[in-house]
Scaffold this motif. Structure first.
Motif, mmCIF file in Angstrom:
data_model
loop_
_atom_site.group_PDB
_atom_site.id
_atom_site.type_symbol
_atom_site.label_atom_id
_atom_site.label_comp_id
_atom_site.label_asym_id
_atom_site.label_seq_id
_atom_site.Cartn_x
_atom_site.Cartn_y
_atom_site.Cartn_z
ATOM 1 N N LEU A 52 31.418 -19.682 25.512
ATOM 2 C CA LEU A 52 32.690 -19.513 26.202
ATOM 3 C C LEU A 52 33.848 -19.513 25.204
ATOM 4 C CD1 LEU A 52 32.097 -21.850 29.279
ATOM 5 C CD2 LEU A 52 32.315 -19.351 29.329
ATOM 6 N N PRO A 53 34.942 -18.864 25.541
ATOM 7 C CA PRO A 53 36.046 -18.729 24.580
ATOM 8 C C PRO A 53 36.902 -19.993 24.493
ATOM 9 C CG PRO A 53 36.641 -17.703 26.644
ATOM 10 C CD PRO A 53 35.195 -18.121 26.794
ATOM 11 N N GLU A 54 37.743 -19.993 23.481
ATOM 12 C CA GLU A 54 38.778 -21.021 23.379
ATOM 13 C C GLU A 54 39.877 -20.731 24.394
ATOM 14 O OE1 GLU A 54 42.187 -22.452 20.182
ATOM 15 O OE2 GLU A 54 40.337 -21.527 19.451
ATOM 16 N N VAL A 55 40.334 -21.767 25.098
ATOM 17 C CA VAL A 55 41.392 -21.575 26.090
ATOM 18 C C VAL A 55 42.653 -22.363 25.761
ATOM 19 C CG1 VAL A 55 39.827 -21.016 27.983
ATOM 20 C CG2 VAL A 55 40.428 -23.415 27.552
ATOM 21 N N GLY A 56 42.671 -23.070 24.628
ATOM 22 C CA GLY A 56 43.828 -23.891 24.322
ATOM 23 C C GLY A 56 43.772 -25.196 25.095
ATOM 24 N N ARG A 57 44.699 -26.091 24.770
ATOM 25 C CA ARG A 57 44.694 -27.393 25.424
ATOM 26 C C ARG A 57 46.099 -27.762 25.854
ATOM 27 N NH1 ARG A 57 42.505 -31.525 20.999
ATOM 28 N NH2 ARG A 57 43.181 -33.059 22.533
ATOM 29 N N LEU A 58 46.169 -28.529 26.943
ATOM 30 C CA LEU A 58 47.448 -28.983 27.463
ATOM 31 C C LEU A 58 47.791 -30.394 26.998
ATOM 32 C CD1 LEU A 58 47.068 -27.734 31.140
ATOM 33 C CD2 LEU A 58 48.472 -26.726 29.346
ATOM 34 N N THR A 59 46.787 -31.152 26.522
ATOM 35 C CA THR A 59 47.013 -32.529 26.101
ATOM 36 C C THR A 59 46.465 -32.721 24.700
ATOM 37 O OG1 THR A 59 44.904 -33.277 27.018
ATOM 38 C CG2 THR A 59 46.820 -33.413 28.456
ATOM 39 N N GLY A 60 46.895 -33.780 24.022
ATOM 40 C CA GLY A 60 46.373 -34.107 22.711
ATOM 41 C C GLY A 60 47.341 -33.751 21.604
ATOM 42 N N ARG A 61 46.877 -33.995 20.377
ATOM 43 C CA ARG A 61 47.744 -33.811 19.220
ATOM 44 C C ARG A 61 47.944 -32.343 18.852
ATOM 45 N NH1 ARG A 61 45.824 -37.634 14.457
ATOM 46 N NH2 ARG A 61 43.859 -37.866 15.549
ATOM 47 N N ASP A 62 47.019 -31.471 19.265
ATOM 48 C CA ASP A 62 47.084 -30.055 18.873
ATOM 49 C C ASP A 62 47.208 -29.172 20.117
ATOM 50 O OD1 ASP A 62 46.680 -30.706 16.111
ATOM 51 O OD2 ASP A 62 44.579 -31.058 16.610
ATOM 52 N N ASN A 63 48.243 -29.424 20.895
ATOM 53 C CA ASN A 63 48.438 -28.684 22.132
ATOM 54 C C ASN A 63 48.646 -27.212 21.812
ATOM 55 O OD1 ASN A 63 49.599 -31.316 21.811
ATOM 56 N ND2 ASN A 63 50.046 -31.289 23.984
ATOM 57 N N THR A 64 47.828 -26.350 22.374
ATOM 58 C CA THR A 64 47.897 -24.933 22.034
ATOM 59 C C THR A 64 48.018 -24.035 23.255
ATOM 60 O OG1 THR A 64 45.479 -24.868 21.987
ATOM 61 C CG2 THR A 64 46.602 -25.189 19.883
ATOM 62 N N ALA A 65 47.901 -24.592 24.445
ATOM 63 C CA ALA A 65 47.947 -23.759 25.652
ATOM 64 C C ALA A 65 49.346 -23.783 26.251
ATOM 65 C CB ALA A 65 46.931 -24.251 26.678
ATOM 66 N N ASN A 66 49.856 -22.633 26.642
ATOM 67 C CA ASN A 66 51.053 -22.623 27.461
ATOM 68 C C ASN A 66 50.639 -22.268 28.880
ATOM 69 O OD1 ASN A 66 50.698 -19.821 27.543
ATOM 70 N ND2 ASN A 66 52.061 -19.503 25.783
ATOM 71 N N LEU A 67 51.596 -22.289 29.771
ATOM 72 C CA LEU A 67 51.227 -22.101 31.174
ATOM 73 C C LEU A 67 50.805 -20.670 31.472
ATOM 74 C CD1 LEU A 67 53.816 -24.390 32.953
ATOM 75 C CD2 LEU A 67 51.490 -24.877 32.224
ATOM 76 N N GLU A 68 51.289 -19.709 30.671
ATOM 77 C CA GLU A 68 50.797 -18.338 30.849
ATOM 78 C C GLU A 68 49.296 -18.265 30.584
ATOM 79 O OE1 GLU A 68 53.523 -19.038 29.002
ATOM 80 O OE2 GLU A 68 55.092 -17.517 29.261
ATOM 81 N N ALA A 69 48.828 -19.039 29.578
ATOM 82 C CA ALA A 69 47.394 -19.044 29.267
ATOM 83 C C ALA A 69 46.593 -19.654 30.400
ATOM 84 C CB ALA A 69 47.152 -19.804 27.962
ATOM 85 N N VAL A 70 47.148 -20.681 31.021
ATOM 86 C CA VAL A 70 46.468 -21.291 32.169
ATOM 87 C C VAL A 70 46.344 -20.272 33.291
ATOM 88 C CG1 VAL A 70 46.552 -23.117 33.891
ATOM 89 C CG2 VAL A 70 47.288 -23.594 31.542
ATOM 90 N N LEU A 71 47.435 -19.593 33.587
ATOM 91 C CA LEU A 71 47.409 -18.606 34.659
ATOM 92 C C LEU A 71 46.464 -17.448 34.332
ATOM 93 C CD1 LEU A 71 51.215 -18.570 35.447
ATOM 94 C CD2 LEU A 71 49.412 -19.313 37.004
ATOM 95 N N ALA A 72 46.427 -17.048 33.070
ATOM 96 C CA ALA A 72 45.575 -15.928 32.674
ATOM 97 C C ALA A 72 44.101 -16.254 32.867
ATOM 98 C CB ALA A 72 45.839 -15.561 31.216
ATOM 99 N N ALA A 73 43.741 -17.527 32.762
ATOM 100 C CA ALA A 73 42.344 -17.929 32.958
ATOM 101 C C ALA A 73 41.933 -17.888 34.425
ATOM 102 C CB ALA A 73 42.126 -19.335 32.391
ATOM 103 N N ARG A 74 42.911 -17.788 35.331
ATOM 104 C CA ARG A 74 42.674 -17.686 36.778
ATOM 105 C C ARG A 74 41.768 -18.806 37.296
ATOM 106 N NH1 ARG A 74 44.546 -13.063 38.795
ATOM 107 N NH2 ARG A 74 43.261 -13.247 40.651
#
Length: 346
Positions: free
Chosen positions: A85-107
């Protein structure tokens, strides 16, 4: 001092984009009641602990891996389809990489966080849900709550039988760990320093989730910070020498190799007496990295390390855990290689 989970949203506001029509209401670990669709088909994990939790029950529902997908040497212990499975980024933690557009894109039908239930993380869950329209739930990652968490997750995902089997095994492991801890209390609690990173000078303070397993297993975490301090902290080798632990443990093989050569670390009593211990770290750590249900394996192992139980049967117990929780029967040669350093044979 650093906390081990820091929420950060890269996008302040987005239009809500809701999932499928909700048809039932569930409660998370904080008591928040959230409407879920009748069938949850895709889960976005807010961080690595949530990804592992979902994977152990329903790998087919996992949207991807926060931070990074499993590396090849980790993937060989996991279900191949889930490991890919791909990387989806993260919303919590020291290396937060997901924004809300990424969350929505994952559906996803559900955003799930698993960790601290402190108010700051409740607020994060509420903010994600308000800005995306996607149900967002928070579960408690403390060790004692694992069986209850599995039961709750089973209801959320409509995977009750799968979750119940894992809850039962977690209950058994936790009960055995409590019995071992009681024996250690009578015999004398071993004092442990948990070294993080390649230099070993980051540690998890007493009371932090990253070191919770040490205390649950009946040992004493020597890293006690100022009153109220929790989470991760930087310490000096001189401070570790002053603490004089009975064991030094680390997930990082680079630190283990360095400490065996460095004059300061070698002067530590635990190192001189052969109690510098490599904690298994594949596919996930047995102490933390991350602090999720993977720590149950550490509770199986630590009583053996502390001399309360013989090592006979550990390999079979670990293999059985992998089959149930990680959905793959591990290669025995790889498993032996994983266990050898943890038993002082590496």
């Amino acid at each position: 001092m650093m906390i081990n989970r820091r929420p950060l949203l890269a996008t302040p506001f987005l239009l809500a984009a809701g999932p499928a029509m909700a048809s039932r209401e569930v409660a998370d670990a904080t008591g928040r009641r959230v409407a879920l669709p009748g069938r949850v088909a895709r889960v976005f994990p807010a961080g690595p602990p949530a990804a592992i939790l979902v994977y152990t029950v329903a790998p087919d529902l996992l949207a991807g891996w926060p931070a990074r997908p499993p590396r090849p040497h980790e993937a060989v212990f996991l279900d191949p389809a889930a490991a890919a499975l791909p990387e989806v980024g993260r919303l919590t933690g020291r290396d937060n990489t997901a924004n809300l557009e990424a969350v929505l894109a994952a559906r996803p039908d559900l955003v799930l966080d698993y960790g601290s239930v402190a108010p700051v993380f409740v607020q994060l869950a509420e903010r994600v849900q308000a800005q995306t329209g996607i149900p967002t739930l928070l579960l408690d990652a403390s060790l004692a709550k694992i069986p209850e968490t599995y039961e709750t997750l089973g209801a959320m995902l409509d995977r009750r039988p799968e979750a119940a089997r894992r809850a039962a095994e977690a209950s058994r492991i936790l009960a055995e760990a409590r019995e071992a801890a009681a024996l250690l209390a009578q015999r004398g609690r071993p004092r442990v320093f948990y070294a993080r990173g390649p230099r070993g000078t980051e540690t998890a303070l007493h009371g932090s989730i990253n070191a919770e397993i040490i205390e649950y297993a009946g040992a004493e975490n020597v890293a006690v910070g100022p009153p109220g301090a929790r989470g991760l902290a930087q310490v000096s080798v001189e401070q570790v020498l002053a603490w004089d632990p009975d064991y030094v443990m680390s997930l990082d093989p680079a630190f283990i190799a360095m400490a065996r050569q460095d004059p300061l670390w070698r002067s530590l009593r635990a190192v001189r007496q052969g109690r510098l211990v490599q904690v298994p770290n594949t596919p996930f750590g047995w102490v933390d990295f991350p602090p999720a249900v993977n720590r149950l394996l550490g509770l199986v192992w630590l009583p053996i390390l502390f001399g309360l139980a013989p090592p006979d049967g550990l390999e079979d117990r670990v293999a059985a855990f992998h089959r149930l929780f990680y959905h793959r029967d591990p290669d025995r040669a790889l498993l032996k290689g994983l266990l050898a350093p943890a038993m002082g044979r590496g």
